[in-house]
Enzyme design. Sequence first.
Site, mmCIF file in Angstrom:
data_model
loop_
_atom_site.group_PDB
_atom_site.id
_atom_site.type_symbol
_atom_site.label_atom_id
_atom_site.label_comp_id
_atom_site.label_asym_id
_atom_site.label_seq_id
_atom_site.Cartn_x
_atom_site.Cartn_y
_atom_site.Cartn_z
ATOM 1 N N GLU A 182 -10.658 4.199 9.246
ATOM 2 C CA GLU A 182 -10.820 3.859 7.831
ATOM 3 C C GLU A 182 -11.364 2.445 7.651
ATOM 4 O OE1 GLU A 182 -6.946 4.679 6.074
ATOM 5 O OE2 GLU A 182 -7.572 6.739 5.713
ATOM 6 N N ARG B 139 -2.161 3.199 17.070
ATOM 7 C CA ARG B 139 -2.176 4.403 16.228
ATOM 8 C C ARG B 139 -3.326 5.351 16.593
ATOM 9 N NH1 ARG B 139 -2.630 3.734 10.547
ATOM 10 N NH2 ARG B 139 -0.864 4.969 9.869
ATOM 11 N N TRP C 150 -13.781 13.732 2.589
ATOM 12 C CA TRP C 150 -12.603 13.194 1.917
ATOM 13 C C TRP C 150 -12.339 13.923 0.615
ATOM 14 C CZ3 TRP C 150 -10.149 8.089 2.661
ATOM 15 C CH2 TRP C 150 -10.455 7.529 3.908
ATOM 16 N N GLU D 285 4.957 9.259 13.894
ATOM 17 C CA GLU D 285 4.960 8.413 12.693
ATOM 18 C C GLU D 285 5.194 9.343 11.509
ATOM 19 O OE1 GLU D 285 1.676 5.513 12.098
ATOM 20 O OE2 GLU D 285 1.618 6.136 9.998
ATOM 21 N N GLU E 178 0.863 -1.182 0.000
ATOM 22 C CA GLU E 178 0.000 0.000 0.000
ATOM 23 C C GLU E 178 0.898 1.231 0.000
ATOM 24 O OE1 GLU E 178 -3.416 -0.351 2.381
ATOM 25 O OE2 GLU E 178 -3.923 1.777 2.289
ATOM 26 N N ARG E 179 0.657 2.103 -0.960
ATOM 27 C CA ARG E 179 1.448 3.340 -1.111
ATOM 28 C C ARG E 179 2.930 3.050 -1.335
ATOM 29 N NH1 ARG E 179 -3.089 5.841 -2.227
ATOM 30 N NH2 ARG E 179 -4.543 5.779 -0.512
ATOM 31 N N GLU F 220 3.734 9.146 -0.585
ATOM 32 C CA GLU F 220 2.329 9.037 -0.980
ATOM 33 C C GLU F 220 1.772 10.368 -1.485
ATOM 34 O OE1 GLU F 220 -0.310 7.738 2.159
ATOM 35 O OE2 GLU F 220 -2.090 8.148 0.971
ATOM 36 N N ARG G 107 -11.899 16.806 10.372
ATOM 37 C CA ARG G 107 -11.020 15.650 10.512
ATOM 38 C C ARG G 107 -9.757 15.970 11.316
ATOM 39 N NH1 ARG G 107 -8.642 12.431 5.245
ATOM 40 N NH2 ARG G 107 -7.003 11.365 6.380
ATOM 41 N N ASP H 101 -3.046 14.121 7.389
ATOM 42 C CA ASP H 101 -2.503 12.893 6.808
ATOM 43 C C ASP H 101 -1.286 13.117 5.917
ATOM 44 O OD1 ASP H 101 -2.180 10.313 6.073
ATOM 45 O OD2 ASP H 101 -3.956 10.170 4.815
HETATM 46 O O1 GCW Z 1 -2.861 8.173 4.276
HETATM 47 C C1 GCW Z 1 -3.765 7.166 4.409
HETATM 48 C C2 GCW Z 1 -3.416 6.293 3.260
HETATM 49 C C3 GCW Z 1 -3.823 4.861 3.481
HETATM 50 C C4 GCW Z 1 -3.227 4.405 4.794
HETATM 51 C C5 GCW Z 1 -3.761 5.281 5.916
HETATM 52 C C6 GCW Z 1 -3.143 4.953 7.250
HETATM 53 C C7 GCW Z 1 -2.406 2.238 5.378
HETATM 54 O O2 GCW Z 1 -3.989 6.819 2.104
HETATM 55 O O3 GCW Z 1 -3.346 4.120 2.402
HETATM 56 O O4 GCW Z 1 -3.487 3.061 5.053
HETATM 57 O O5 GCW Z 1 -3.444 6.601 5.660
HETATM 58 O O6 GCW Z 1 -2.146 5.566 7.595
HETATM 59 O O7 GCW Z 1 -3.641 4.105 7.956
#
Ligand code: GCW
Length: 686
Positions: free
Chosen positions: A266, A299, A527, A361, A137-138, A367, A310, A339
Amino acid sequence: MKKHKEIIILLFLIFSLEAEDGHQLWLRNQTIKHVKIVCSGHSATLNIARQELKQGWLGNAGEEVNLSIKYDKSIKGDGYKLDDSGVQANTDLGILYGVYELLRRQKSDQTAKDIISNPSYELRLLNHWDNLDGTIERGYAGYSIFWRNEKDSLTVTEQDKLLWQEYARANASIGINGAVLNNVNASPRMLAGENLKKVKAIADVLRPYGMKTYLSVNFSSPAVLGGLKTSDPLNKEVIKWWKDKVKEIYSLIPDFGGFLVKANSEGQPGPQDFGRTHADGANMLADALNHYGGIVMWRAFVYSQKENDRARQAYAEFVPLDGHFRENVIIQVKNGPVDFQPREPFNPLFGAMKKTPVMPELQITQEYLGHAIQLVFLSTMWEEFFNSDTYQQGAGSTVARCTDGSVYAQKYTAIAGVANIGLDMNWCGHPFAQANWYAFGRLAWNNKLTSDEIAEEWIKLTFSDQLENSNSRDWYEQFLLPVKELMLQSREAAVNYMMPLGLHHIFAGHHHYGPGPWYAPDIRPDWTPPYYHQADTNGIGFNRTRTGSNAVAQYHEPLCSQFNDPETCPEIYLLWFHHLPWDYKMKNGRILWDELCYHYDKGLHQVREFQKIWDKVEPYVDKQRFTEVQSKLRRHCRDAQIWKDGCLLYFQQFSRRPIPYDIERPIYDLYDLGNMDPLTYKKVIE
Ligand code: GCW
């Protein structure tokens, strides 16, 4: 005559630089000298230290180097001391780290005298967002180095082991001491017996390099994998299921590090599904791990349906739980409140959780910063983050000090970076993306290092061919200085052509690459880019002041008042906190609309400048890496143009003002970019 000589030297340089695929990272082989090693201890880790010295020594031929494990209270954890006689440490791993530092200093032409170096964070982890089917992922550098597909998971080849060893070595060389091997969007199957056997195989390779292994777990595992009726953290059978699972893991991997958990975020399951809190969930896992010395990294990247902003959610959910977590729980918090955007203010949770360890983190994989296409050195972004003052315990309570144990006494200090590593020959996709992996490790070890120092060191280790090169003035002035400048400017350039003045999350769709301020697919409104930029004919920006979402209230004074007032809010965060009219007067006298135009235009010009800089350094780089970076910069530049044109033309529909006369006209048409049709737009951008 002089010209002639210069041409000959240039030709010599070009032909003498062998093609490089980048696989050796910052650990490239050089012509070495003989060294005499004195070391009485024996362990797999010390053997590596010996080996590294033998294969990397660039000091005086025949010199004696002592590796001595002798307790010294000025040395902390796996820290080390370097002096004339060699390396001293309290642990074998400290010796290995000291050896890497010694060799790094030799290669990068820095003195290695009388240095004591202790880590800023005790746990310095990579988080791999790798799925069991091998996708990442990413991830922009190919498939996972750990997973192929589940059927294959039992097979571990010699080639796998070799790659994991190279990976562990690269990490150890910059002080990284742990890895979470799978995606935080975790499959419950991760904990299936056969997959755990593979984890053991990986852990065995990583161990001598001082790297511990951790796993992301799915909170529903007891029900989905274990077949229980529930995964309620207070249910006795669930508690027992986790205890048994933890026991099974430790029987395979006695030094297993612990769990990373993404819960109630999510769409991931979590304790709230059973009416329990994050603390209930984290503590249950922490109790299962505690007996073995394992930890839980929980997390704080959460969403709740109730919140209308958000950016406020993590703080709102976690601050009330401060003090309710077990000692072996660490809350893992992304640097910004939304994010991993090109620029965000720091997440207000830093410093606000006073009785619970909080770990940053960071996202190494790009990304939101151009994938493996754009050259963006992230160290400057992280430096800005570390140095942000939270004021939580008076002035000087920087994020760095609130997380590394300087401000709050905490049992664990830790930091994580989302890895940008894959099966690509050069590991990271873009030759310069390696610098982000490098910078993360160096900052996790020492959060006071400057990006300037890190970039300089990395360039020397990655591009200088022989020691003589890095000593030569010509190489330094014609290659290192311009390339370093390029790296140091690259993140601000990305902010300029993507999201200047506090704009954020205006990407098209879920791939988070190109612009899409217009992009409003049929998904949750919070979003979509229009939710984040709030542009209308009255102005632009998200009102997070006291008259808006009041996110400012989550910051300690004086920040709260400072952010609340557009006159005192730093302009880099202006539209993060304020919705302002298009003719709002900026500090330099321009109106907001014009200022926005200048920023987008500047970003594009900066990337064009990067191309020129890179073209000029051709004689100093091997052909392979030169061409690769050159062609990526070409694409980078085109995409910066798309960002500028797309955003300015879109916002102009609301500002209804001309683009200032001294700014280059857009070359793309808004309709080309898909104002009306995201699919057409996708064709241009992909
Ligand atoms: O930034 C978003 C990403 C998701 C990611 C999520 C996260 C792993 O688009 O791909 O999932 O954050 O950090 O949990």
